[in-house]
Scaffold this motif. Sequence first.
Motif, PDB file in Angstrom:
ATOM      1  N   GLN A 211       0.751  -1.237  -0.048  1.00 20.34           N
ATOM      2  CA  GLN A 211       0.054   0.029   0.017  1.00 20.34           C
ATOM      3  C   GLN A 211       0.844   1.253  -0.083  1.00 20.34           C
ATOM      4  N   GLY A 212       2.086   1.083   0.139  1.00 16.94           N
ATOM      5  CA  GLY A 212       3.035   2.309   0.363  1.00 16.94           C
ATOM      6  C   GLY A 212       3.613   2.339  -1.137  1.00 16.94           C
ATOM      7  N   ALA A 213       3.721   3.809  -1.539  1.00 16.13           N
ATOM      8  CA  ALA A 213       4.468   3.846  -2.886  1.00 16.13           C
ATOM      9  C   ALA A 213       6.077   3.561  -2.891  1.00 16.13           C
ATOM     10  N   PRO A 214       6.478   3.033  -3.839  1.00 17.08           N
ATOM     11  CA  PRO A 214       8.020   2.512  -3.402  1.00 17.08           C
ATOM     12  C   PRO A 214       8.941   3.673  -3.191  1.00 17.08           C
ATOM     13  N   MET A 215       8.814   4.676  -3.905  1.00 14.61           N
ATOM     14  CA  MET A 215       9.788   5.895  -3.958  1.00 14.61           C
ATOM     15  C   MET A 215       9.622   6.715  -2.217  1.00 14.61           C
ATOM     16  N   ALA A 216       8.167   6.595  -1.886  1.00 12.55           N
ATOM     17  CA  ALA A 216       7.957   7.024  -0.708  1.00 12.55           C
ATOM     18  C   ALA A 216       8.478   6.490   0.561  1.00 12.55           C
ATOM     19  N   LEU A 217       8.450   5.070   0.374  1.00  9.39           N
ATOM     20  CA  LEU A 217       9.091   3.982   1.332  1.00  9.39           C
ATOM     21  C   LEU A 217      10.382   4.227   1.262  1.00  9.39           C
ATOM     22  N   ALA A 218      11.233   4.188   0.187  1.00  7.58           N
ATOM     23  CA  ALA A 218      12.645   4.428   0.254  1.00  7.58           C
ATOM     24  C   ALA A 218      13.031   5.609   0.764  1.00  7.58           C
ATOM     25  N   GLU A 219      12.373   6.898   0.506  1.00 10.66           N
ATOM     26  CA  GLU A 219      12.813   8.195   1.051  1.00 10.66           C
ATOM     27  C   GLU A 219      12.518   8.088   2.685  1.00 10.66           C
ATOM     28  N   THR A 220      11.589   7.382   3.027  1.00  9.75           N
ATOM     29  CA  THR A 220      11.022   7.327   4.503  1.00  9.75           C
ATOM     30  C   THR A 220      12.219   6.699   5.304  1.00  9.75           C
ATOM     31  N   LYS A 221      12.773   5.536   4.528  1.00  6.30           N
ATOM     32  CA  LYS A 221      13.864   4.905   5.149  1.00  6.30           C
ATOM     33  C   LYS A 221      15.432   5.877   5.295  1.00  6.30           C
ATOM     34  N   ALA A 222      15.466   6.636   4.254  1.00  6.01           N
ATOM     35  CA  ALA A 222      16.422   7.556   4.209  1.00  6.01           C
ATOM     36  C   ALA A 222      16.466   8.610   5.180  1.00  6.01           C
ATOM     37  N   LEU A 223      15.181   9.146   5.382  1.00  5.15           N
ATOM     38  CA  LEU A 223      14.976  10.164   6.584  1.00  5.15           C
ATOM     39  C   LEU A 223      15.282   9.481   7.914  1.00  5.15           C
ATOM     40  N   ILE A 224      14.758   8.267   8.271  1.00  8.34           N
ATOM     41  CA  ILE A 224      15.114   7.588   9.407  1.00  8.34           C
ATOM     42  C   ILE A 224      16.597   7.509   9.646  1.00  8.34           C
ATOM     43  N   ALA A 225      17.414   7.115   8.655  1.00 13.47           N
ATOM     44  CA  ALA A 225      18.796   6.986   8.694  1.00 13.47           C
ATOM     45  C   ALA A 225      19.524   8.437   9.174  1.00 13.47           C
ATOM     46  N   ALA A 226      18.740   9.402   8.424  1.00 11.96           N
ATOM     47  CA  ALA A 226      19.398  10.644   8.727  1.00 11.96           C
ATOM     48  C   ALA A 226      18.904  11.339   9.938  1.00 11.96           C
ATOM     49  N   LEU A 227      18.246  10.764  10.794  1.00 12.35           N
ATOM     50  CA  LEU A 227      17.854  11.149  12.176  1.00 12.35           C
ATOM     51  C   LEU A 227      19.040  11.195  13.014  1.00 12.35           C
ATOM     52  N   GLY A 228      20.183  10.254  12.446  1.00 14.47           N
ATOM     53  CA  GLY A 228      21.453  10.316  13.515  1.00 14.47           C
ATOM     54  C   GLY A 228      22.208   9.119  12.985  1.00 14.47           C
ATOM     55  N   PRO A 229      23.629   8.960  13.157  1.00 10.22           N
ATOM     56  CA  PRO A 229      24.468   7.945  12.889  1.00 10.22           C
ATOM     57  C   PRO A 229      23.968   6.894  13.871  1.00 10.22           C
ATOM     58  N   LEU A 230      24.284   5.600  13.708  1.00 16.08           N
ATOM     59  CA  LEU A 230      24.216   4.423  14.226  1.00 16.08           C
ATOM     60  C   LEU A 230      25.009   4.567  15.479  1.00 16.08           C
ATOM     61  N   SER A 231      26.447   5.040  15.336  1.00 13.78           N
ATOM     62  CA  SER A 231      27.182   4.914  16.443  1.00 13.78           C
ATOM     63  C   SER A 231      28.310   6.117  16.069  1.00 13.78           C
ATOM     64  N   PRO A 232      29.125   6.550  16.994  1.00 16.96           N
ATOM     65  CA  PRO A 232      29.943   7.649  16.862  1.00 16.96           C
ATOM     66  C   PRO A 232      31.136   7.160  15.680  1.00 16.96           C
ATOM     67  N   ASP A 233      31.663   8.394  14.890  1.00 16.12           N
ATOM     68  CA  ASP A 233      32.840   8.149  14.067  1.00 16.12           C
ATOM     69  C   ASP A 233      33.850   7.422  14.835  1.00 16.12           C
ATOM     70  N   GLY A 234      34.416   6.408  14.132  1.00 13.72           N
ATOM     71  CA  GLY A 234      35.283   5.553  14.469  1.00 13.72           C
ATOM     72  C   GLY A 234      35.039   4.203  15.460  1.00 13.72           C
ATOM     73  N   TYR A 235      33.878   4.049  15.659  1.00 16.39           N
ATOM     74  CA  TYR A 235      33.581   2.939  16.401  1.00 16.39           C
ATOM     75  C   TYR A 235      33.602   1.742  15.726  1.00 16.39           C
ATOM     76  N   ALA A 236      33.202   1.597  14.415  1.00 10.37           N
ATOM     77  CA  ALA A 236      33.302   0.212  13.682  1.00 10.37           C
ATOM     78  C   ALA A 236      34.496  -0.158  13.848  1.00 10.37           C
ATOM     79  N   GLU A 237      35.576   0.860  13.558  1.00 12.43           N
ATOM     80  CA  GLU A 237      37.089   0.368  13.607  1.00 12.43           C
ATOM     81  C   GLU A 237      37.546  -0.060  14.964  1.00 12.43           C
TER      82      GLU A 237
END
Length: 269
Positions: A211-237
């Motif tokens: 029921q969700g439009a494909p581009m709208a779903l993808a852009e919503t996911k991108a906005l969720i990611a833009a709310l903030g990084p998963l972890s601080p810079d350098g954490y993965a390393e």
Amino acid sequence: MGERMSETETPVQITREGPVVRLTLNRPQRRNAMNNAMGAALDAALDALEADHDSRVVVLSGAGGHFCAGLDLGEVASGGTEAERLAAQQARNHRTGQRFLRLSRLPQVVVAAVQGSAHAGGLGWVCSADIAIATADARFCAPEVRRGLVPAQILPWLTRRMGRSAATRMVLRGDVIDATEAGRLGLVHQVVDDAAGLDAAVGTVLADLRQGAPMALAETKALIAALGPLSPDGYAEAGAQAFAKCAAGPEAREGIAAFQQKRPPAWAG
């Protein structure tokens, strides 16, 4: 019925059902533990999905009644000099973290369908998916400290999904929690009775997503990611370095040997 995209037996089976792509982790004899071959297959699948403009949903599951038991500890314990083990484990852990990040960033909506064991790295797949549904027999565990290892790359995902307090308790205690508790903690979004219920619940989610439009779903996911990084810079390393340090050391040798021999590690006495 799904059209199998590859007839060759692989560590990851890929089928397409219209706009839905199903990724099935396929090492059932090892409870779908991740080895190098499975990692390479997942990298190839993620490459294809990132460039796929026709699919809208990815369903991630495991073969043989289990989801994923984490990293194949037989590879962690592989030989070589200490320096070689250190470099290999650092690279492996970093690649693992990148796979979780890439899964979360896919333009498709990702649904994790969980049965049986979802341990260690398996939790990374559960939490980097957008939606997670589990059967009542699913069991969740972050046992790394009991093996002389650290939950380096899954920790940010657990913290984001469950909150820092619940994630802290889980990774320090290292015990197994059942599906009901996982639902209460927010580790999964829905718990169903059995495999048939899982299929039905996934089907309901797929119907909603259509029921969700494909581009709208993808852009919503991108906005969720833009709310903030998963972890601080350098954490993965830093996480990869910490994992490598532990994995190449004496505690991991003892912890993995104890696990394989089904006995308590020396420090548990």
